[in-house]
Enzyme design. Sequence first.
Site, mmCIF file in Angstrom:
data_model
loop_
_atom_site.group_PDB
_atom_site.id
_atom_site.type_symbol
_atom_site.label_atom_id
_atom_site.label_comp_id
_atom_site.label_asym_id
_atom_site.label_seq_id
_atom_site.Cartn_x
_atom_site.Cartn_y
_atom_site.Cartn_z
ATOM 1 N N HIS A 157 46.943 35.973 -30.181
ATOM 2 C CA HIS A 157 47.687 35.058 -28.419
ATOM 3 C C HIS A 157 48.713 35.938 -28.626
ATOM 4 C CE1 HIS A 157 48.827 31.649 -27.624
ATOM 5 N NE2 HIS A 157 49.705 31.358 -28.107
ATOM 6 N N ASP A 169 47.702 25.099 -22.066
ATOM 7 C CA ASP A 169 48.451 23.946 -22.914
ATOM 8 C C ASP A 169 50.238 24.043 -22.395
ATOM 9 O OD1 ASP A 169 49.976 25.972 -24.223
ATOM 10 O OD2 ASP A 169 48.874 25.563 -26.109
ATOM 11 N N HIS A 219 37.238 40.011 -6.445
ATOM 12 C CA HIS A 219 36.958 40.022 -7.948
ATOM 13 C C HIS A 219 38.041 40.525 -8.806
ATOM 14 C CE1 HIS A 219 33.329 43.208 -9.724
ATOM 15 N NE2 HIS A 219 33.935 42.316 -10.690
ATOM 16 N N TYR A 244 46.256 26.585 -29.334
ATOM 17 C CA TYR A 244 45.404 27.935 -28.845
ATOM 18 C C TYR A 244 44.497 27.271 -27.302
ATOM 19 C CZ TYR A 244 47.552 30.375 -33.024
ATOM 20 O OH TYR A 244 48.678 30.355 -33.746
ATOM 21 N N ALA A 245 45.103 26.275 -26.689
ATOM 22 C CA ALA A 245 44.192 25.763 -26.229
ATOM 23 C C ALA A 245 44.472 26.759 -24.323
ATOM 24 C CB ALA A 245 44.096 24.869 -25.482
ATOM 25 N N ASN A 246 44.306 27.593 -23.988
ATOM 26 C CA ASN A 246 44.291 29.375 -23.536
ATOM 27 C C ASN A 246 43.216 29.996 -22.930
ATOM 28 O OD1 ASN A 246 47.342 28.742 -23.752
ATOM 29 N ND2 ASN A 246 47.168 29.048 -25.815
#
Length: 132
Positions: free
Chosen positions: A98, A28, A20, A120-122
């Site tokens: 970011h 990316d 947990h 920004y594909a994170n």
Amino acid sequence: MKKTGILNSEISTILSRMGHTDCIVICDCGLPIPDHVKRIDLALKQGTPSFAETLEAVLGDMEVEEAVIASEMAERNGVLRKQVVSMLGETEIQEVSHERLKQLTGQAKAVIRTGEATPYANIILKAGVIFG
């Protein structure tokens, strides 16, 4: 041989060891990954595998309590942001800069690097629990 779910042994192992609030990152191909964090590199070429298909596979095997994305995603990659929100359903989404997301990456159990080549594909996924 494993029949369903994630077949990648490194990802499967990390997910099974998470407790947990432990976190993993899906990113990316350009996100800097701290040396001390386990890197699971899936990137074959630009776009393969995509961020979205990797996220979908992980969400199928992981109970997620909260997700963190970069606030810049809304302006710079709105289509993907909408897809992420849809895939996460009712899961709480926190938006940070970011730069802050990159700092938080250092606390992850692992970073799964995709071939995604859009900005920004994170995402950081925080583990939830599967019981009450």
